[in-house]
Write a protein that holds these residues in place. Structure first.
Motif, PDB file in Angstrom:
ATOM      1  N   GLN A 129      35.847  41.021  48.516  1.00  0.00           N
ATOM      2  CA  GLN A 129      35.056  40.625  47.362  1.00  0.00           C
ATOM      3  C   GLN A 129      34.578  39.189  47.471  1.00  0.00           C
ATOM      4  O   GLN A 129      33.389  38.908  47.310  1.00  0.00           O
ATOM      5  CB  GLN A 129      35.857  40.799  46.075  1.00  0.00           C
ATOM      6  CG  GLN A 129      35.066  40.450  44.824  1.00  0.00           C
ATOM      7  CD  GLN A 129      35.845  40.702  43.549  1.00  0.00           C
ATOM      8  OE1 GLN A 129      37.026  41.020  43.595  1.00  0.00           O
ATOM      9  NE2 GLN A 129      35.186  40.553  42.415  1.00  0.00           N
ATOM     10  N   TYR A 137      37.616  42.855  38.640  1.00  0.00           N
ATOM     11  CA  TYR A 137      37.821  43.900  39.639  1.00  0.00           C
ATOM     12  C   TYR A 137      39.225  43.786  40.245  1.00  0.00           C
ATOM     13  O   TYR A 137      39.933  44.778  40.403  1.00  0.00           O
ATOM     14  CB  TYR A 137      36.751  43.761  40.723  1.00  0.00           C
ATOM     15  CG  TYR A 137      36.608  44.948  41.647  1.00  0.00           C
ATOM     16  CD1 TYR A 137      35.520  45.796  41.555  1.00  0.00           C
ATOM     17  CD2 TYR A 137      37.558  45.207  42.631  1.00  0.00           C
ATOM     18  CE1 TYR A 137      35.370  46.882  42.401  1.00  0.00           C
ATOM     19  CE2 TYR A 137      37.428  46.284  43.477  1.00  0.00           C
ATOM     20  CZ  TYR A 137      36.330  47.123  43.360  1.00  0.00           C
ATOM     21  OH  TYR A 137      36.202  48.202  44.200  1.00  0.00           O
ATOM     22  N   THR A 138      39.631  42.559  40.541  1.00  0.00           N
ATOM     23  CA  THR A 138      40.945  42.334  41.135  1.00  0.00           C
ATOM     24  C   THR A 138      42.064  42.733  40.172  1.00  0.00           C
ATOM     25  O   THR A 138      43.098  43.273  40.597  1.00  0.00           O
ATOM     26  CB  THR A 138      41.109  40.869  41.551  1.00  0.00           C
ATOM     27  OG1 THR A 138      40.021  40.509  42.415  1.00  0.00           O
ATOM     28  CG2 THR A 138      42.416  40.637  42.273  1.00  0.00           C
ATOM     29  N   CYS A 163      41.143  43.739  48.510  1.00  0.00           N
ATOM     30  CA  CYS A 163      40.082  43.587  47.523  1.00  0.00           C
ATOM     31  C   CYS A 163      39.588  42.142  47.479  1.00  0.00           C
ATOM     32  O   CYS A 163      38.376  41.889  47.532  1.00  0.00           O
ATOM     33  CB  CYS A 163      40.585  44.006  46.144  1.00  0.00           C
ATOM     34  SG  CYS A 163      39.455  43.627  44.794  1.00  0.00           S
ATOM     35  N   VAL A 192      42.550  46.479  40.455  1.00  0.00           N
ATOM     36  CA  VAL A 192      43.251  46.856  41.685  1.00  0.00           C
ATOM     37  C   VAL A 192      44.736  46.507  41.585  1.00  0.00           C
ATOM     38  O   VAL A 192      45.605  47.300  41.961  1.00  0.00           O
ATOM     39  CB  VAL A 192      42.609  46.158  42.904  1.00  0.00           C
ATOM     40  CG1 VAL A 192      43.403  46.452  44.168  1.00  0.00           C
ATOM     41  CG2 VAL A 192      41.158  46.604  43.067  1.00  0.00           C
ATOM     42  N   LEU A 227      34.524  48.064  48.617  1.00  0.00           N
ATOM     43  CA  LEU A 227      34.495  47.772  47.188  1.00  0.00           C
ATOM     44  C   LEU A 227      33.797  48.841  46.363  1.00  0.00           C
ATOM     45  O   LEU A 227      34.139  49.030  45.195  1.00  0.00           O
ATOM     46  CB  LEU A 227      33.808  46.425  46.955  1.00  0.00           C
ATOM     47  CG  LEU A 227      34.485  45.221  47.619  1.00  0.00           C
ATOM     48  CD1 LEU A 227      33.625  43.973  47.474  1.00  0.00           C
ATOM     49  CD2 LEU A 227      35.864  44.986  47.030  1.00  0.00           C
ATOM     50  N   HIS A 282      46.605  46.212  48.626  1.00  0.00           N
ATOM     51  CA  HIS A 282      45.261  46.506  48.148  1.00  0.00           C
ATOM     52  C   HIS A 282      44.650  45.309  47.433  1.00  0.00           C
ATOM     53  O   HIS A 282      43.427  45.122  47.454  1.00  0.00           O
ATOM     54  CB  HIS A 282      45.294  47.715  47.207  1.00  0.00           C
ATOM     55  CG  HIS A 282      45.517  49.008  47.904  1.00  0.00           C
ATOM     56  ND1 HIS A 282      46.767  49.560  48.093  1.00  0.00           N
ATOM     57  CD2 HIS A 282      44.646  49.874  48.496  1.00  0.00           C
ATOM     58  CE1 HIS A 282      46.669  50.703  48.744  1.00  0.00           C
ATOM     59  NE2 HIS A 282      45.391  50.918  48.998  1.00  0.00           N
ATOM     60  N   LEU A 336      38.115  51.521  47.367  1.00  0.00           N
ATOM     61  CA  LEU A 336      38.981  51.124  46.263  1.00  0.00           C
ATOM     62  C   LEU A 336      38.744  51.937  44.992  1.00  0.00           C
ATOM     63  O   LEU A 336      39.712  52.353  44.339  1.00  0.00           O
ATOM     64  CB  LEU A 336      38.834  49.624  45.995  1.00  0.00           C
ATOM     65  CG  LEU A 336      39.491  48.719  47.042  1.00  0.00           C
ATOM     66  CD1 LEU A 336      39.158  47.253  46.771  1.00  0.00           C
ATOM     67  CD2 LEU A 336      40.996  48.919  47.076  1.00  0.00           C
TER      68      LEU A 336
END
Length: 487
Positions: free
Chosen positions: A149, A129-130, A145, A133, A436, A141, A440
């Motif tokens: 998270q 996920y990171t 995140c 982003v 999340l 951001h 985002l």
């Protein structure tokens, strides 16, 4: 025009003769060179994807199992009876359907963020996920995140430890009440720490499985367990309704005759946080998508997300509604805990099976949720000290078990020190869902599709973002107020 000399003609004839002689050799060499290259490529593509990583083998079914395991948590199906009691027959189902619609839509947006085309670097994948982003948005951001998270992961892991110990104590208490025929109150609360340690030891062993690809079997088992305890809870609730009927149920939730009006407001807001937490699975979505075999990751993940969320919502609505019909204003925060006291003289074994299924499910859910944080720290350490011999691949094989064991020990100790941490999880779930699962994904989608400001699409997405943010703030306020027991 120049005429060719006899010497030149002789040279041409000699070259043609030489070419005629070596032509079979060239053709043979071409066959020899091409065949091994093709075989080598076939062998490579058999074991590795185009990005050089080990071949992904995930399918629609394994992805669905991963997502279902992530979505159905103890803060979801077992607490929705309590949430329904606070919101009533009207607002309870409406809230769940709205959260489902929002989550389905933003999850589809997020699936676009796994694979993207770069004009300079070529096609790239975002493995976490990171990564997505960082690749699409970058800057602050990434910090936003990571903060939400990984705080969410820690909070959820602690909550799962507490919840597992609660279910294990419920098994012991139900059996004790059955033997004593309710003549003994069977207080087992003093054993909560022992059960937390036991749960932590199991997670300590399983945490050394390196990634989601290697725990797909555990995820499938956990999904089956979630269906078992949800089905048992639903069946026991229907039996209780059939036996005692429906009384003290309201279209608008718990009545002010039971609690003060102010407390009712805070409970309603906390109920929204509980529902939001029940849908807070987006932190693992990219990681789950990275397990699916290429090149159809997007379509597979989109179908898996929608099917999983809709299926789980059906269980949520059934269990929440039947549970509220069973207990009314006095609905417990843990559905199965309430049935344990009701069925101590009969069907106690069925309640025990349900609680055991909860424990097994939480074992798998703990792993699915914690893997992104565990992998993040390991990758960061490897990158930070990439020049050190200590943190080569062999060095990481030493660091990895130390780090993963430390994480499990930390979450277990936190659960033992703060058994009321479930209130904080409600707060983390409220803000985690907005940041999340909504903010985002929407922001990345707008950036990726290059949607201009103040266009119809941009305004619509920002309105959705703002509405969910407001709900999250109110839910967090309600949870915090209740955690301090302010009336």
């Amino acid at each position: 025009m120049m005429m060719a000399t006899p010497r030149a003609d002789n040279q041409i004839e000699e070259v043609e003769a030489d070419l005629h002689e070596i032509q079979p050799v060239l053709e043979a060499n071409e066959e020899i060179q091409i065949q091994p290259a093709s075989t080598e490529f076939d062998d490579y593509s058999r074991y590795f994807d185009v990005d050089g990583r080990t071949k992904r083998k995930g399918t629609f079914w394994t992805a669905t199992a991963h997502i279902t395991t992530a979505v159905i948590s103890l803060g979801g199906v077992l607490t929705l009876t309590w949430a329904m009691a606070q919101l009533g027959w009207i607002f309870g189902p409406i809230a769940m359907v709205l959260f489902t619609a929002v989550n389905c839509y933003t999850s589809i947006l997020l699936t676009h963020c796994y694979r993207r085309d770069e004009s300079v670097t070529g096609r790239t994948n975002s493995y976490t996920y990171t990564d997505a982003v960082k690749s699409i948005l970058g800057g602050r951001h990434v910090q936003i995140c990571g903060l939400f998270q990984y705080l969410n992961i820690c909070g959820i892991a602690i909550g799962f430890t507490i919840a597992a110990s609660t279910s294990m104590m419920a098994i012991e208490r139900t059996h004790c009440m059955h033997v004593a025929q309710a003549k003994d109150p069977c207080d087992v609360s003093g054993k909560s720490r022992m059960y937390m340690i036991l749960f932590g030891l199991v997670e300590m062993v399983l945490s050394h499985l390196s990634n989601l690809n290697k725990v797909s079997w555990l995820s499938i088992i956990a999904t089956i367990m979630s269906l078992i305890y949800s089905g048992i809870g639903l069946g026991l609730g229907m039996a209780k309704v059939a036996e005692n009927g429906i009384s003290k149920r309201s279209l608008t939730g718990i009545s002010t005759d039971t609690i003060p009006r102010a407390q009712k407001i805070w409970k309603r807001l906390q109920a929204l946080g509980a529902i939001a937490f029940a849908y807070s699975f987006s932190i693992t979505l990219i990681e789950i998508q990275d397990t699916i075999k290429s090149p159809a990751e997007h379509n597979t993940m989109k179908r898996a997300s929608v099917v999983s969320i809709v299926s789980v919502t059906a269980f949520y609505l059934l269990c929440g509604s039947i549970g509220y019909a069973s207990f009314g204003d006095y609905a417990p925060e843990n559905l199965l805990a309430g049935f344990g006291s009701f069925y101590y003289d009969r069907l106690y074994w069925l309640v025990d099976i349900a609680n055991l299924a909860v424990v097994v499910h939480l074992i798998g859910a703990y792993q699915v949720f914690s893997q992104p944080l565990l992998a993040f720290v390991e990758n960061w350490v490897a990158h930070r000290w990439s020049g050190s011999e200590v943190f080569t691949e062999d060095g990481l094989s030493v660091f990895r078990p130390i780090w993963r064991t430390s994480f499990v020990v930390f979450t277990t100790c936190m659960a033992m020190a703060f058994p009321s941490f479930t209130y904080i999880i409600g707060t983390l779930g409220a803000f985690g869902f907005w940041s999340l699962a909504v903010y985002l994904p929407i922001t990345m989608y707008l950036s990726e599709k290059k949607i201009l400001r103040w266009t119809r699409s941009w305004v619509g997405h920002q309105m959705l973002n703002g509405c969910v943010l407001m709900i999250s703030i109110l839910a967090a306020i309600g949870t915090i107020v209740r955690s301090f027991d302010v009336n």
